[in-house]
Design a protein around this motif. Structure first.
Motif, short mmCIF file in Angstrom:
data_model
loop_
_atom_site.label_atom_id
_atom_site.label_comp_id
_atom_site.label_asym_id
_atom_site.label_seq_id
_atom_site.Cartn_x
_atom_site.Cartn_y
_atom_site.Cartn_z
N THR A 11 0.72 -1.12 0.14
CA THR A 11 -0.17 0.11 0.02
C THR A 11 0.94 1.24 0.20
O THR A 11 1.53 1.34 0.95
CB THR A 11 -0.71 0.02 1.14
OG1 THR A 11 -1.62 -1.23 1.29
CG2 THR A 11 -1.72 1.34 1.10
N PRO A 12 0.87 2.32 -0.92
CA PRO A 12 1.53 3.17 -0.95
C PRO A 12 1.37 4.19 0.26
O PRO A 12 0.15 4.27 0.83
CB PRO A 12 1.01 4.02 -2.44
CG PRO A 12 0.60 2.90 -3.19
CD PRO A 12 -0.25 2.06 -2.17
N THR A 13 2.59 5.14 0.52
CA THR A 13 2.50 6.05 1.52
C THR A 13 2.84 7.30 1.02
O THR A 13 4.06 7.31 0.66
CB THR A 13 3.33 5.36 2.96
OG1 THR A 13 2.66 4.15 3.35
CG2 THR A 13 3.05 6.42 3.85
N VAL A 14 1.94 8.17 1.26
CA VAL A 14 2.21 9.47 0.59
C VAL A 14 2.56 10.46 1.58
O VAL A 14 1.60 10.59 2.81
CB VAL A 14 1.14 9.96 -0.15
CG1 VAL A 14 1.42 11.26 -0.97
CG2 VAL A 14 0.78 8.92 -1.32
N PHE A 15 3.62 11.36 1.57
CA PHE A 15 3.77 12.52 2.62
C PHE A 15 3.28 13.66 1.91
O PHE A 15 3.55 14.14 0.96
CB PHE A 15 5.26 12.55 3.00
CG PHE A 15 5.58 13.72 4.07
CD1 PHE A 15 5.55 13.45 5.42
CD2 PHE A 15 5.96 14.75 3.60
CE1 PHE A 15 5.79 14.35 6.26
CE2 PHE A 15 6.21 16.00 4.55
CZ PHE A 15 5.88 15.55 5.93
N VAL A 16 2.37 14.33 2.66
CA VAL A 16 1.68 15.50 1.93
C VAL A 16 2.07 16.81 2.76
O VAL A 16 1.86 16.77 4.10
CB VAL A 16 -0.01 15.32 2.07
CG1 VAL A 16 -0.59 16.61 1.66
CG2 VAL A 16 -0.34 14.16 1.19
N PHE B 141 -8.49 5.88 -1.72
CA PHE B 141 -7.95 4.74 -2.26
C PHE B 141 -7.61 3.74 -1.23
O PHE B 141 -7.18 2.61 -1.59
CB PHE B 141 -6.73 5.13 -2.87
CG PHE B 141 -6.80 6.37 -4.00
CD1 PHE B 141 -8.09 6.45 -4.65
CD2 PHE B 141 -5.67 6.92 -4.42
CE1 PHE B 141 -8.15 7.43 -5.65
CE2 PHE B 141 -5.88 8.07 -5.53
CZ PHE B 141 -7.01 8.16 -6.00
N GLY B 142 -7.63 4.06 0.01
CA GLY B 142 -7.19 3.32 1.22
C GLY B 142 -5.25 3.34 1.26
O GLY B 142 -4.87 2.50 2.12
N CYS C 17 7.62 6.47 3.76
CA CYS C 17 7.01 7.01 2.66
C CYS C 17 7.69 6.59 1.06
O CYS C 17 8.85 6.65 1.17
CB CYS C 17 6.95 8.71 2.79
SG CYS C 17 5.70 9.01 4.18
N ASP C 18 6.83 6.66 0.32
CA ASP C 18 7.23 6.48 -1.22
C ASP C 18 6.99 7.27 -1.96
O ASP C 18 7.19 7.41 -3.31
CB ASP C 18 7.15 5.10 -1.63
CG ASP C 18 5.85 4.50 -1.71
OD1 ASP C 18 4.86 5.32 -1.20
OD2 ASP C 18 5.47 3.42 -1.96
N ALA D 291 -2.19 11.59 -10.78
CA ALA D 291 -0.57 11.47 -10.96
C ALA D 291 0.16 10.39 -10.32
O ALA D 291 0.77 9.56 -10.59
CB ALA D 291 0.16 12.65 -10.77
N PHE D 292 -0.26 10.52 -8.53
CA PHE D 292 0.21 9.35 -7.86
C PHE D 292 -0.28 8.14 -8.43
O PHE D 292 0.45 6.66 -8.12
CB PHE D 292 -0.13 9.47 -6.66
CG PHE D 292 0.65 10.72 -5.90
CD1 PHE D 292 1.99 10.66 -5.95
CD2 PHE D 292 0.26 11.64 -5.27
CE1 PHE D 292 2.90 11.88 -5.39
CE2 PHE D 292 0.57 12.77 -4.61
CZ PHE D 292 2.00 12.82 -4.70
N LYS D 293 -1.21 7.81 -8.75
CA LYS D 293 -1.77 6.39 -9.18
C LYS D 293 -1.30 6.05 -10.73
O LYS D 293 -1.47 4.75 -10.76
CB LYS D 293 -3.42 6.47 -9.35
CG LYS D 293 -4.21 6.48 -7.90
CD LYS D 293 -5.56 6.17 -8.02
CE LYS D 293 -6.00 4.54 -8.24
NZ LYS D 293 -7.53 4.35 -8.19
N ASP D 294 -1.02 6.83 -11.38
CA ASP D 294 -0.64 6.55 -12.79
C ASP D 294 0.74 7.29 -13.22
O ASP D 294 0.75 8.31 -13.91
CB ASP D 294 -1.53 6.96 -13.84
CG ASP D 294 -1.35 6.60 -15.06
OD1 ASP D 294 -0.37 5.81 -15.46
OD2 ASP D 294 -2.21 6.80 -16.25
N PRO D 295 1.62 7.23 -12.45
CA PRO D 295 3.04 7.66 -12.68
C PRO D 295 3.70 7.80 -14.05
O PRO D 295 4.15 8.95 -14.42
CB PRO D 295 4.06 7.38 -11.53
CG PRO D 295 3.28 5.95 -11.34
CD PRO D 295 1.93 5.99 -11.44
#
Length: 316
Positions: free
Chosen positions: A4-9, A27-28, A71-72, A207-211
């Protein structure tokens, strides 16, 4: 690292960042962020939605390291200080350096539409005012902090926020429509590129879902192009008390006078008196944006969605 991706916002409690956080949680995905005040209403709401906060600031290296751990992906969106343009480059460099060290592979930066004017080889159609040019260079530094430094990167360049005309953003220098006018350097035929912050969050999430689709792109972001008077008419209609709001188009002399005063004013005055923005609609491709993101928000739709904020801003 899980599947599961981890995003730093960054700026998670702001309009763009919070919109993105909510999209990512749909997206979970895991979302991490930093806040100076974990007790604020916006931080509390995001925490309830599953966003994990670390208390700190953009200059707090220890807090950033903690927040970025695991985070990735990174969303970089920092608000400029018109009195000190050195802050954003310093903070962007620190955040991206630590993000790289933490293993972040993809970054999306959100800056401003005017950064197109600083592209190599581009000659602005008019001379940029000193303060506006300094603002653009500041935001360009933020872009440069991600371009080519991550395996995948995308730059989003938003136009004028629709939310600038309602509370709380209206306090950043856009209060004139409350008096029945809005003065601008744009001409009667110029198109005003308005953007809904929710659409920015949706685009960043896409963009994060479809890099692969978004990698290496610098996207001018607007939700709708309108002539200024048409936008003011729609705002007045949404207020609903019979008032009108008149677009006042500056003469060249008035533009020069306003620019001389802009150094002492808020962000609204800086933007309103900037003649180079007459050409900003040429830096966006609405057809391409609609292909990338279905259902862009019109100004009318925004005003209906935010009807409570419209009433609070103009009727209380």
């Amino acid at each position: 690292m899980t599947d599961t991706p981890t995003v730093f916002v960054t700026s998670a409690t702001g309009s763009q960042g919070s919109s993105l956080c909510y999209e990512l949680r749909k997206f979970g995905w895991n979302v991490r962020a930093i806040t100076r005040d974990s007790r604020s209403s916006s931080a509390q709401a995001l925490s309830a939605a599953g966003v994990h906060f670390t208390t700190g600031s953009w200059d707090d290296e220890a807090a950033l390291r903690e927040g970025l751990e695991g985070c990735d992906k990174l969303f970089l969106c920092l608000v400029p200080n018109l009195e000190d343009f050195e802050i954003i480059p310093r903070q962007a460099a620190l955040i991206t350096r630590l993000a790289k060290a933490a293993g972040v592979r993809q970054a999306v930066a959100s800056t401003t539409l005017g950064c197109f004017m600083l592209e190599e080889g581009f000659v602005p159609p008019v001379t940029l005012s000193p303060l506006f040019e300094a603002h653009l260079h500041c935001m360009k530094h933020m872009e440069q902090a991600v371009i080519g430094r991550f395996e995948q990167w995308t730059v989003v360049r938003p136009g004028l926020f629709m939310a600038n005309f309602i509370e709380p953003k209206i306090q950043m220098g856009y209060t004139e429509p409350k008096k029945g006018t809005w003065t601008t350097a744009l001409t009667r035929e110029s198109l005003l590129g308005l953007v809904d912050h929710v659409d920015i969050g949706r685009l960043a999430a896409a963009a994060f879902k479809d890099p692969a689709t978004f990698h290496g792109r610098k996207l001018g972001m607007v939700s709708e192009d309108l002539r200024v008077q048409d936008a003011m008419d729609q705002l007045a209609e949404a207020i609903g008390d019979g008032r009108s709001i008149k677009a006042v188009h500056m003469t060249e002399e008035e533009v020069a006078q306003a620019q001389a005063l802009a150094k002492d004013g808020g962000s609204g005055l800086v933007i309103a008196s900037e003649p180079s923005l007459r050409y900003a609609s040429g830096y966006t491709d609405l057809d391409e944006l609609r292909r990338l993101l279905h259902g862009l928000t019109t100004f009318k739709q925004f005003l209906v969605r935010e009807k409570d904020a419209v009433a609070k801003t103009y009727l209380n």
